[in-house]
Write a protein that holds these residues in place. Structure first.
Motif, PDB file in Angstrom:
ATOM      1  N   GLY A 190       0.143  13.274 -10.685  1.00 43.27           N
ATOM      2  CA  GLY A 190      -0.890  13.797  -9.795  1.00 43.27           C
ATOM      3  C   GLY A 190      -0.883  13.091  -8.450  1.00 43.27           C
ATOM      4  O   GLY A 190      -1.032  13.728  -7.399  1.00 43.27           O
ATOM      5  N   ALA A 191      -0.710  11.754  -8.474  1.00 45.61           N
ATOM      6  CA  ALA A 191      -0.622  11.008  -7.215  1.00 45.61           C
ATOM      7  C   ALA A 191       0.588  11.436  -6.406  1.00 45.61           C
ATOM      8  O   ALA A 191       0.525  11.564  -5.170  1.00 45.61           O
ATOM      9  N   LEU A 211      -5.349  14.671 -13.929  1.00 45.17           N
ATOM     10  CA  LEU A 211      -5.902  14.148 -15.176  1.00 45.17           C
ATOM     11  C   LEU A 211      -7.048  15.030 -15.675  1.00 45.17           C
ATOM     12  O   LEU A 211      -7.143  15.320 -16.877  1.00 45.17           O
ATOM     13  N   ALA A 212      -7.915  15.476 -14.764  1.00 49.54           N
ATOM     14  CA  ALA A 212      -9.016  16.348 -15.164  1.00 49.54           C
ATOM     15  C   ALA A 212      -8.495  17.687 -15.685  1.00 49.54           C
ATOM     16  O   ALA A 212      -8.996  18.221 -16.688  1.00 49.54           O
ATOM     17  N   ALA A 213      -7.472  18.251 -15.020  1.00 49.04           N
ATOM     18  CA  ALA A 213      -6.903  19.521 -15.476  1.00 49.04           C
ATOM     19  C   ALA A 213      -6.270  19.383 -16.854  1.00 49.04           C
ATOM     20  O   ALA A 213      -6.414  20.273 -17.706  1.00 49.04           O
ATOM     21  N   ASP A 214      -5.582  18.277 -17.096  1.00 55.19           N
ATOM     22  CA  ASP A 214      -4.975  18.076 -18.408  1.00 55.19           C
ATOM     23  C   ASP A 214      -6.042  17.873 -19.478  1.00 55.19           C
ATOM     24  O   ASP A 214      -5.884  18.349 -20.616  1.00 55.19           O
ATOM     25  N   VAL A 262     -11.001  21.126 -23.711  1.00 59.66           N
ATOM     26  CA  VAL A 262     -12.096  22.039 -23.366  1.00 59.66           C
ATOM     27  C   VAL A 262     -11.699  23.484 -23.602  1.00 59.66           C
ATOM     28  O   VAL A 262     -12.509  24.302 -24.061  1.00 59.66           O
ATOM     29  N   ALA A 263     -10.458  23.830 -23.304  1.00 60.26           N
ATOM     30  CA  ALA A 263      -9.975  25.200 -23.502  1.00 60.26           C
ATOM     31  C   ALA A 263     -10.016  25.563 -24.984  1.00 60.26           C
ATOM     32  O   ALA A 263      -9.917  24.686 -25.860  1.00 60.26           O
ATOM     33  N   VAL A 281      -1.343  25.692 -16.232  1.00 59.81           N
ATOM     34  CA  VAL A 281      -2.208  26.872 -16.305  1.00 59.81           C
ATOM     35  C   VAL A 281      -3.556  26.579 -15.654  1.00 59.81           C
ATOM     36  O   VAL A 281      -4.100  27.397 -14.900  1.00 59.81           O
ATOM     37  N   ILE A 282      -4.103  25.411 -15.927  1.00 63.80           N
ATOM     38  CA  ILE A 282      -5.404  25.040 -15.356  1.00 63.80           C
ATOM     39  C   ILE A 282      -5.290  24.795 -13.859  1.00 63.80           C
ATOM     40  O   ILE A 282      -6.154  25.220 -13.081  1.00 63.80           O
TER      41      ILE A 282
END
Length: 355
Positions: free
Chosen positions: A95-96, A315-318, A324-325, A333-334
């Motif tokens: 991500g960074a 990290l939040a998307a993963d 959550v999905a 995908v997110i």
């Protein structure tokens, strides 16, 4: 060696700044950017702890911290250190890298749409890595080399097609979208021509996934990302000068062609490093620099806040994709859902501003 000396400076920059001087080297830091980076670091640490705690086998914060400190053995240590921690570290590092790459290209082209995924560089890296996967079945280093060569070749083609008495940001983006579409068709053809198992593996990997990321990939990719971000940091000041235009940057002593070439190579290499390990994780490099700019309220794109925001977003998307999905999903995908919504909002606000 003498310790660095901190000086508030006497020049009025219009905002609170911190100037660090060591002999002939001086670094100017804005206090708001420092505070934003610190807050983002705390948020990243908290979310990383939550990700290490969450899963089919839930753990308390104390157990996780003890495992990280070496105080746990057996199943808890295996779950935290061997299974969950590589994925969390990969999300942060990659991500960074994507946030830093997006900051470089948006600063160079002076356009918030200058995302490596939109202008084709991510797609080119994917093509290079896909060829290595389907034809060579190579190692991570070979994947990285293929992704780097593919992204670099795509950058050369896009710049060559967009060049007309200089490179204009809008023209390069339009050309990049066209090249990206053609490469997408090529990638689909390569997958369709492959064996079933290889095609399924390549298609899943092409969605952008952190499944199966190992410590070897995290260590090698992390070392590469660290070196590239340090190189980008050394070019950050000339990069800010280039935002004022080539003539102005040249008048301030910036070697424009060499600096631009160096930034493009670093930006493509950051994207290729991520693509080689996890496939193309799209739109993080589009969203992160703009969120960072709004948080820091700077006139241009800054590298460090963009990298921190990129790490937090990935990290939040993963975490959302895994916990959550309704069913576990690839992180790409997110990020596509997030980036698509942001892209629509950005186009809408830009259109309203010009009315």
């Amino acid at each position: 060696m003498d310790a660095g000396r901190v000086d508030a400076g006497r020049v009025d920059f219009g905002r609170q700044v911190l100037i660090l001087r060591r002999r002939r080297v001086a670094v100017r830091l804005e206090w708001r950017s420092i505070v934003v980076c610190a807050v983002l670091a705390v948020a990243v640490a908290g979310l990383a702890l939550l990700a290490l705690m969450t899963g089919s086998y839930r753990l308390g914060a104390g157990k996780v911290i003890s495992a990280l400190a070496g105080g746990e053995t057996g199943l808890v240590h295996t779950i935290v250190v061997q299974w969950r921690l590589p994925r969390v570290c990969a999300a942060l590092v990659f991500g960074a890298a994507l946030g830093g790459s997006g900051a470089i290209f948006q600063s160079l082209l002076r356009n918030p749409l200058a995302d490596p995924g939109i202008i084709g560089f991510s797609q080119g890296s994917y093509t290079g890595a896909l060829i290595v996967i389907l034809l060579v079945n190579g190692t991570y280093l070979e994947l990285g080399l293929g992704a780097l060569l593919g992204g670099t070749a795509t950058a050369v083609v896009v710049y060559a097609l967009a060049y007309r008495r200089g490179v204009q940001g809008f023209r390069l983006i339009v050309v990049g979208i066209g090249v990206s579409a053609m490469l997408g068709s090529l990638n689909a053809w390569l997958i369709l021509r492959a064996q079933l198992e290889e095609a399924m593996s390549a298609a899943t990997w092409g969605a952008g996934s952190l499944n199966g990321v190992s410590w070897d990939q995290v260590i090698l990719g992390g070392a590469g990302v660290l070196v590239l971000l340090l190189l980008a940091a050394t070019l950050s000041r000339p990069m800010r000068h280039l935002e004022l235009g080539d003539d102005t940057a040249a008048a301030q002593g910036v070697r424009v062609p060499a600096t631009r070439l160096g930034l493009v190579v670093v930006g493509v290499a950051l994207t290729a490093t991520v693509t080689a390990a996890s496939g193309p994780i799209l739109f993080v490099s589009l969203v992160a620099p703009q969120i960072a700019r709004r948080l820091t309220r700077t006139a241009g794109i800054t590298l460090a806040p963009a990298a921190w925001v990129g790490a937090l977003l990935c990290l939040a998307a993963d975490y959302v994709a895994q916990h959550v999905a309704p069913a576990p999903l690839p992180v790409g995908v997110i990020t596509v859902m997030l980036g698509g919504g942001y892209l629509g909002w950005l186009l809408f606000t830009e259109a309203r501003r010009r009315l």
